[in-house]
Design a protein around this motif. Structure first.
Motif, PDB file in Angstrom:
ATOM      1  N   HIS A  48       4.411 -34.244 -12.301  1.00 49.94           N
ATOM      2  CA  HIS A  48       3.983 -32.593 -12.299  1.00 49.94           C
ATOM      3  C   HIS A  48       4.658 -31.506 -11.917  1.00 49.94           C
ATOM      4  N   ARG A  49       5.056 -32.289 -10.382  1.00 49.01           N
ATOM      5  CA  ARG A  49       5.883 -30.944  -9.725  1.00 49.01           C
ATOM      6  C   ARG A  49       7.398 -30.895 -10.173  1.00 49.01           C
ATOM      7  N   GLU A  50       7.573 -31.500 -10.456  1.00 48.75           N
ATOM      8  CA  GLU A  50       9.069 -31.208 -11.042  1.00 48.75           C
ATOM      9  C   GLU A  50       9.227 -30.366 -12.551  1.00 48.75           C
ATOM     10  N   GLY A  51       7.770 -30.514 -13.407  1.00 45.33           N
ATOM     11  CA  GLY A  51       7.705 -29.618 -14.752  1.00 45.33           C
ATOM     12  C   GLY A  51       7.959 -28.056 -13.314  1.00 45.33           C
ATOM     13  N   ARG A  52       6.743 -28.108 -12.525  1.00 45.54           N
ATOM     14  CA  ARG A  52       6.353 -26.832 -12.138  1.00 45.54           C
ATOM     15  C   ARG A  52       7.465 -26.029 -11.942  1.00 45.54           C
ATOM     16  N   ARG A  53       8.538 -27.590 -11.280  1.00 47.04           N
ATOM     17  CA  ARG A  53       9.518 -26.330 -10.819  1.00 47.04           C
ATOM     18  C   ARG A  53      10.218 -25.725 -11.858  1.00 47.04           C
ATOM     19  N   HIS A  54      10.754 -26.657 -12.845  1.00 52.03           N
ATOM     20  CA  HIS A  54      11.717 -25.909 -14.113  1.00 52.03           C
ATOM     21  C   HIS A  54      10.621 -24.927 -14.581  1.00 52.03           C
ATOM     22  N   TYR A  55       9.558 -24.627 -14.936  1.00 48.95           N
ATOM     23  CA  TYR A  55       9.175 -23.722 -15.471  1.00 48.95           C
ATOM     24  C   TYR A  55       9.220 -21.994 -14.546  1.00 48.95           C
ATOM     25  N   PHE A  56       9.213 -22.254 -13.377  1.00 46.49           N
ATOM     26  CA  PHE A  56       9.147 -21.185 -12.611  1.00 46.49           C
ATOM     27  C   PHE A  56      10.378 -20.966 -12.648  1.00 46.49           C
ATOM     28  N   ARG A  57      11.886 -21.752 -12.771  1.00 48.28           N
ATOM     29  CA  ARG A  57      12.948 -21.541 -12.930  1.00 48.28           C
ATOM     30  C   ARG A  57      13.575 -20.685 -13.827  1.00 48.28           C
ATOM     31  N   GLU A  58      13.126 -21.655 -15.072  1.00 49.44           N
ATOM     32  CA  GLU A  58      13.438 -21.043 -16.412  1.00 49.44           C
ATOM     33  C   GLU A  58      12.398 -19.421 -16.283  1.00 49.44           C
ATOM     34  N   LEU A  59      11.022 -19.639 -15.843  1.00 46.44           N
ATOM     35  CA  LEU A  59      10.810 -17.693 -16.400  1.00 46.44           C
ATOM     36  C   LEU A  59      10.851 -16.923 -15.713  1.00 46.44           C
ATOM     37  N   PHE A  60      11.639 -17.110 -14.237  1.00 44.44           N
ATOM     38  CA  PHE A  60      12.232 -16.156 -13.480  1.00 44.44           C
ATOM     39  C   PHE A  60      13.857 -16.245 -14.127  1.00 44.44           C
ATOM     40  N   ARG A  61      14.519 -16.778 -14.267  1.00 46.38           N
ATOM     41  CA  ARG A  61      15.972 -16.622 -15.448  1.00 46.38           C
ATOM     42  C   ARG A  61      15.264 -16.056 -16.985  1.00 46.38           C
TER      43      ARG A  61
END
Length: 305
Positions: A48-61
């Motif tokens: 779940h932590r990795e999913g959140r990390r991926h979400y934030f990075r993609e959102l900012f991109r």
């Protein structure tokens, strides 16, 4: 129906965490993602932590790309209308917030009209939407739109059968006219399951900060789920035209829906990065005779914190 109490609690917890993330999105930058994810909830499973990390990075991109799109729209004088439709609690507002979060509100604005007034009910049906259409260099996001007639008005009995049929006769011509005038029209339907809507409504009922999102109309729409399904199917069938097709966003997973919708939106326009002139901060002009006057203390906001 949600199968068990434990599953309901798990999903309500995840929804609460999504809301927590929403409050953080504007406070952090891309370089802080790892610290955010590792520091907030160390007991959360790694997946779940990795999913959140991926979400934030993609959102900012994607939001960085939206800024480039905004600059291109202004530079080219492009005109864009984006319609967001879907059931109550489908996540329309969430994706609209992510699209507009880092954009100039003078360029990208949201239109969310209330129920029509008595006067507006006597007008041509599309009349109250027309003043909100974009000029050159503008993006307008409709949080619900003229498709109210095909959905809530039909299901709740707010329009007659004649008005309903007239809408379907008229709306293709109306949208073709918009497109011919140079407006790019993009239409999204956010699709959620019966079970997911139930969970989101329960989350709103039990969260004092979200109870304002629930109106009597929302609760009645829950009871009339199947009628809304039938109305949606008719709407998609009769208004999916080449000039302005519908795009369906699977939205049971809020974060994936946001990323997928923004990514698709970006793909719909041939934007490119617009070069900005270099900016140099000018020196402040100082005058020998200038004196700053004291501000009366009684007009300051009390420093409670």
């Amino acid at each position: 129906m949600i199968d068990s109490q434990d599953e309901l609690l798990r999903r309500l917890h995840n929804d609460l965490m999504d809301g927590f993330d929403e409050e953080l999105e504007m406070e952090i930058e891309d370089r802080h993602v790892d610290a955010l994810v590792n520091g907030l909830d160390p007991d959360t499973p790694s997946a779940h932590r990795e999913g959140r990390r991926h979400y934030f990075r993609e959102l900012f991109r994607l939001q960085a790309e939206l800024v480039k799109l905004q600059d291109w729209v202004v530079a080219t004088g492009h005109k864009v209308v984006i319609v967001f439709e879907g059931r109550d609690a489908a996540g329309k507002g969430g994706v609209i917030k992510r699209i507009t979060q880092r954009l100039n509100p003078r360029v990208c604005r949201v239109v969310a009209l209330p129920a029509p007034s008595d006067r507006e009910r006597t007008q041509w049906y599309f009349q109250r939407y027309v003043p909100h259409l974009p000029a050159g260099g503008e993006i307008v996001l409709f949080d619900r739109s003229w498709y109210n007639r095909a959905g809530v008005e039909k299901v709740m009995g707010f329009c007659s059968d004649e008005q309903y049929e007239e809408f379907f006769r008229t709306v293709p011509d109306f949208e073709k006219m918009l497109v011919r005038s140079g407006i790019q029209l993009i239409k999204y339907w956010f699709s959620i399951s019966d079970e997911e809507q139930e969970m989101r409504f329960l989350g709103r009922i039990h969260d004092p900060l979200k109870q304002w999102k629930l109106s009597p109309m929302d609760l009645e729409s829950r009871r009339r789920w199947e009628l809304y399904t039938a109305a949606k199917e008719v709407m998609l069938e009769r208004t999916h035209i080449a000039e302005s097709p519908w795009w369906v966003v699977p939205a049971d997973d809020k974060k994936r829906a946001r990323l997928n919708c923004i990514s698709h939106l970006l793909s719909q326009m041939p934007y490119s990065e617009v070069e900005r002139p270099s900016i140099t901060l000018p020196d402040r002009v100082r005058h020998v005779g200038y004196r700053r006057h004291a501000v009366p203390g009684e007009i300051f906001v009390p420093e409670v914190f």
